[in-house]
Design a protein around this motif. Structure first.
Motif, PDB file in Angstrom:
ATOM      1  N   VAL A   1       1.004  -1.594  -0.266  1.00  0.00           N
ATOM      2  CA  VAL A   1      -0.196  -0.190   0.447  1.00  0.00           C
ATOM      3  C   VAL A   1       0.822   1.165  -0.023  1.00  0.00           C
ATOM      4  CG1 VAL A   1      -1.376  -1.299   0.632  1.00  0.00           C
ATOM      5  CG2 VAL A   1      -0.987  -0.022   2.749  1.00  0.00           C
ATOM      6  N   LEU A   2       0.375   2.513  -0.739  1.00  0.00           N
ATOM      7  CA  LEU A   2       1.419   3.390  -0.291  1.00  0.00           C
ATOM      8  C   LEU A   2       0.892   3.843   0.933  1.00  0.00           C
ATOM      9  CD1 LEU A   2      -0.443   5.924  -3.579  1.00  0.00           C
ATOM     10  CD2 LEU A   2       2.489   4.775  -3.534  1.00  0.00           C
ATOM     11  N   VAL A   3       2.102   4.431   1.559  1.00  0.00           N
ATOM     12  CA  VAL A   3       2.266   5.338   2.881  1.00  0.00           C
ATOM     13  C   VAL A   3       2.021   7.132   2.897  1.00  0.00           C
ATOM     14  CG1 VAL A   3       3.157   2.952   3.987  1.00  0.00           C
ATOM     15  CG2 VAL A   3       4.677   4.550   3.189  1.00  0.00           C
ATOM     16  N   LYS A   4       3.303   7.475   1.422  1.00  0.00           N
ATOM     17  CA  LYS A   4       3.198   8.506   1.318  1.00  0.00           C
ATOM     18  C   LYS A   4       3.386   8.942  -0.312  1.00  0.00           C
ATOM     19  CE  LYS A   4       6.907  12.514   1.918  1.00  0.00           C
ATOM     20  NZ  LYS A   4       5.583  13.084   2.366  1.00  0.00           N
ATOM     21  N   VAL A   5       2.191  10.264  -0.475  1.00  0.00           N
ATOM     22  CA  VAL A   5       2.367  10.007  -2.161  1.00  0.00           C
ATOM     23  C   VAL A   5       3.784  11.551  -2.425  1.00  0.00           C
ATOM     24  CG1 VAL A   5       1.040  11.530  -3.578  1.00  0.00           C
ATOM     25  CG2 VAL A   5       0.071   9.785  -1.898  1.00  0.00           C
ATOM     26  N   LEU A   6       3.974  11.470  -3.034  1.00  0.00           N
ATOM     27  CA  LEU A   6       5.229  12.771  -4.086  1.00  0.00           C
ATOM     28  C   LEU A   6       4.176  13.383  -4.877  1.00  0.00           C
ATOM     29  CD1 LEU A   6       8.441  10.098  -3.499  1.00  0.00           C
ATOM     30  CD2 LEU A   6       7.448  11.915  -1.733  1.00  0.00           C
ATOM     31  N   LEU A   7       4.966  14.237  -5.044  1.00  0.00           N
ATOM     32  CA  LEU A   7       4.559  15.396  -6.239  1.00  0.00           C
ATOM     33  C   LEU A   7       5.136  15.395  -6.919  1.00  0.00           C
ATOM     34  CD1 LEU A   7       1.981  17.536  -3.800  1.00  0.00           C
ATOM     35  CD2 LEU A   7       1.568  15.179  -4.846  1.00  0.00           C
ATOM     36  N   HIS A   8       6.657  15.585  -6.940  1.00  0.00           N
ATOM     37  CA  HIS A   8       7.597  16.119  -8.220  1.00  0.00           C
ATOM     38  C   HIS A   8       8.364  15.652  -8.785  1.00  0.00           C
ATOM     39  CE1 HIS A   8       9.951  14.488  -4.761  1.00  0.00           C
ATOM     40  NE2 HIS A   8      11.393  14.858  -5.417  1.00  0.00           N
TER      41      HIS A   8
ATOM     42  N   LEU B   1       8.601   4.962  -5.212  1.00  0.00           N
ATOM     43  CA  LEU B   1       8.652   4.446  -6.437  1.00  0.00           C
ATOM     44  C   LEU B   1       8.528   5.401  -7.504  1.00  0.00           C
ATOM     45  CD1 LEU B   1       4.925   2.872  -5.155  1.00  0.00           C
ATOM     46  CD2 LEU B   1       7.219   1.675  -6.090  1.00  0.00           C
ATOM     47  N   VAL B   2       9.374   5.400  -8.560  1.00  0.00           N
ATOM     48  CA  VAL B   2      10.242   6.505  -9.539  1.00  0.00           C
ATOM     49  C   VAL B   2       9.689   5.688 -10.538  1.00  0.00           C
ATOM     50  CG1 VAL B   2      11.647   7.484 -10.191  1.00  0.00           C
ATOM     51  CG2 VAL B   2      11.807   6.941  -7.961  1.00  0.00           C
ATOM     52  N   THR B   3       8.931   7.098 -11.125  1.00  0.00           N
ATOM     53  CA  THR B   3       8.518   6.808 -13.070  1.00  0.00           C
ATOM     54  C   THR B   3       9.577   6.935 -13.817  1.00  0.00           C
ATOM     55  OG1 THR B   3       7.298   9.179 -13.508  1.00  0.00           O
ATOM     56  CG2 THR B   3       6.361   6.794 -12.339  1.00  0.00           C
ATOM     57  N   THR B   4       9.833   6.900 -14.824  1.00  0.00           N
ATOM     58  CA  THR B   4      11.276   7.581 -15.940  1.00  0.00           C
ATOM     59  C   THR B   4      10.774   6.676 -17.320  1.00  0.00           C
ATOM     60  OG1 THR B   4      13.058   7.694 -16.676  1.00  0.00           O
ATOM     61  CG2 THR B   4      12.346   4.960 -15.452  1.00  0.00           C
ATOM     62  N   ASP B   5      11.404   7.762 -18.249  1.00  0.00           N
ATOM     63  CA  ASP B   5      11.271   6.879 -19.784  1.00  0.00           C
ATOM     64  C   ASP B   5      11.804   6.702 -19.938  1.00  0.00           C
ATOM     65  OD1 ASP B   5      12.515   9.903 -20.294  1.00  0.00           O
ATOM     66  OD2 ASP B   5      11.055  10.882 -21.015  1.00  0.00           O
TER      67      ASP B   5
ATOM     68  N   PHE C   1       5.834   6.172  -1.518  1.00  0.00           N
ATOM     69  CA  PHE C   1       6.290   5.715  -1.115  1.00  0.00           C
ATOM     70  C   PHE C   1       5.285   4.588  -0.537  1.00  0.00           C
ATOM     71  CE2 PHE C   1       9.323   8.104  -0.246  1.00  0.00           C
ATOM     72  CZ  PHE C   1      10.719   8.505  -0.314  1.00  0.00           C
ATOM     73  N   ALA C   2       5.914   3.644  -1.039  1.00  0.00           N
ATOM     74  CA  ALA C   2       5.090   2.354  -0.663  1.00  0.00           C
ATOM     75  C   ALA C   2       5.861   1.130   0.160  1.00  0.00           C
ATOM     76  CB  ALA C   2       4.528   1.240  -2.087  1.00  0.00           C
ATOM     77  N   GLU C   3       4.673   0.546   1.440  1.00  0.00           N
ATOM     78  CA  GLU C   3       5.233  -0.360   2.214  1.00  0.00           C
ATOM     79  C   GLU C   3       4.719  -1.670   2.052  1.00  0.00           C
ATOM     80  OE1 GLU C   3       4.084  -1.803   7.126  1.00  0.00           O
ATOM     81  OE2 GLU C   3       2.553  -0.350   6.103  1.00  0.00           O
ATOM     82  N   LEU C   4       5.398  -3.090   1.695  1.00  0.00           N
ATOM     83  CA  LEU C   4       4.980  -4.384   1.258  1.00  0.00           C
ATOM     84  C   LEU C   4       4.336  -4.674   1.792  1.00  0.00           C
ATOM     85  CD1 LEU C   4       8.607  -4.368  -0.652  1.00  0.00           C
ATOM     86  CD2 LEU C   4       6.139  -3.210  -1.589  1.00  0.00           C
ATOM     87  N   GLY C   5       3.438  -5.566   1.778  1.00  0.00           N
ATOM     88  CA  GLY C   5       2.206  -6.439   2.210  1.00  0.00           C
ATOM     89  C   GLY C   5       2.491  -8.081   2.913  1.00  0.00           C
ATOM     90  N   CYS C   6       3.983  -8.194   1.760  1.00  0.00           N
ATOM     91  CA  CYS C   6       4.637  -9.349   1.279  1.00  0.00           C
ATOM     92  C   CYS C   6       5.587  -9.433   1.058  1.00  0.00           C
ATOM     93  CB  CYS C   6       3.658 -10.302   0.490  1.00  0.00           C
ATOM     94  SG  CYS C   6       3.413 -10.048  -1.357  1.00  0.00           S
ATOM     95  N   ALA C   7       6.740 -10.716   1.660  1.00  0.00           N
ATOM     96  CA  ALA C   7       8.087 -10.800   1.162  1.00  0.00           C
ATOM     97  C   ALA C   7       7.752 -11.312  -0.587  1.00  0.00           C
ATOM     98  CB  ALA C   7       8.242 -11.660   1.652  1.00  0.00           C
TER      99      ALA C   7
ATOM    100  N   LEU D   1      -1.617  11.952 -10.422  1.00  0.00           N
ATOM    101  CA  LEU D   1      -2.233  10.491 -10.666  1.00  0.00           C
ATOM    102  C   LEU D   1      -3.511  10.483  -9.733  1.00  0.00           C
ATOM    103  CD1 LEU D   1       0.057   7.445 -11.526  1.00  0.00           C
ATOM    104  CD2 LEU D   1      -1.104   8.486 -13.456  1.00  0.00           C
ATOM    105  N   GLY D   2      -3.665  11.588  -8.823  1.00  0.00           N
ATOM    106  CA  GLY D   2      -4.379  11.556  -7.767  1.00  0.00           C
ATOM    107  C   GLY D   2      -4.190  10.446  -7.025  1.00  0.00           C
ATOM    108  N   LEU D   3      -2.994  10.348  -6.691  1.00  0.00           N
ATOM    109  CA  LEU D   3      -2.823   8.915  -5.112  1.00  0.00           C
ATOM    110  C   LEU D   3      -3.731   9.261  -4.105  1.00  0.00           C
ATOM    111  CD1 LEU D   3       0.803   7.612  -6.811  1.00  0.00           C
ATOM    112  CD2 LEU D   3      -1.687   7.008  -7.444  1.00  0.00           C
ATOM    113  N   ARG D   4      -3.648   8.544  -2.806  1.00  0.00           N
ATOM    114  CA  ARG D   4      -3.951   8.813  -1.725  1.00  0.00           C
ATOM    115  C   ARG D   4      -2.718   7.762  -0.793  1.00  0.00           C
ATOM    116  NH1 ARG D   4      -8.171   7.777  -4.477  1.00  0.00           N
ATOM    117  NH2 ARG D   4      -8.943   5.930  -3.445  1.00  0.00           N
ATOM    118  N   PRO D   5      -2.448   7.936   0.577  1.00  0.00           N
ATOM    119  CA  PRO D   5      -2.159   6.839   0.975  1.00  0.00           C
ATOM    120  C   PRO D   5      -3.241   5.960   0.972  1.00  0.00           C
ATOM    121  CG  PRO D   5      -1.412   9.313   1.771  1.00  0.00           C
ATOM    122  CD  PRO D   5      -2.446   9.253   0.614  1.00  0.00           C
ATOM    123  N   GLU D   6      -3.115   4.537   0.999  1.00  0.00           N
ATOM    124  CA  GLU D   6      -3.704   2.972   1.688  1.00  0.00           C
ATOM    125  C   GLU D   6      -3.914   2.636  -0.064  1.00  0.00           C
ATOM    126  OE1 GLU D   6      -2.868   1.516   4.072  1.00  0.00           O
ATOM    127  OE2 GLU D   6      -2.146   3.395   4.933  1.00  0.00           O
TER     128      GLU D   6
END
Length: 147
Positions: free
Chosen positions: A21-28, A53-57, A75-81, A127-132
């Motif tokens: 799940v997302l735990v923090k949204v970044l905007l830059h 999590l970083v996008t690139t072209d 940033f995302a917290e992983l729920g499983c290994a 993308l209008g992302l939100r925590p969780e």
């Protein structure tokens, strides 16, 4: 968290989908970031780890390739290994964002930058992302079945 699905990988056989799940949204975004692509095509990840999590072209996958043009999702917290591989499809909610290009380790041991190949730089705000919001890294062989 839904149960991970086992699917066949082209290279190594079946593997689970890595979810979190997302735990923090970044905007830059940046056009001269100077990240360096790790020489590894895959990374093992643990439940509870937090990664950026970083996008690139960029398309280049040679070890040490300089990655300058980036958009930050969050940033995302992983729920499983599991194992995240170059070529895995990356999803947020029900939307396919792109494909894993590789990893930048400039912030280790704190976290990896997981580089997601997209047609254009995307940010969490755009993308209008939100925590969780749920995220997942689906095996390349499963991409056709995910929509």
């Amino acid at each position: 968290m839904r149960t991970s699905v086992l699917t066949a990988s082209v290279e190594d056989g079946a593997k689970r989908t890595v979810e979190g799940v997302l735990v923090k949204v970044l905007l830059h975004r940046r056009t001269e970031r100077g990240m360096s692509l790790e020489p590894f095509a895959s990374r093992c990840v643990r439940r509870g780890e937090v990664h950026e999590l970083v996008t690139t072209d960029h398309h280049e996958t040679a070890p040490g390739a300089r990655i300058d043009r980036v958009g930050f999702l969050g940033f995302a917290e992983l729920g499983c290994a599991g194992v995240v591989d170059r070529g895995d499809a990356f999803w947020i909610g029900g939307t396919r964002i792109g494909t894993v290009l590789g990893f930048d380790a400039c912030h280790l041991p704190n976290h990896y930058n997981i580089l997601i190949r997209t047609d254009r730089l995307l940010t969490g705000g755009e993308l209008g992302l939100r925590p969780e919001m749920p995220v997942r890294f689906a095996p390349a062989a499963a991409q056709a079945g995910m929509s």
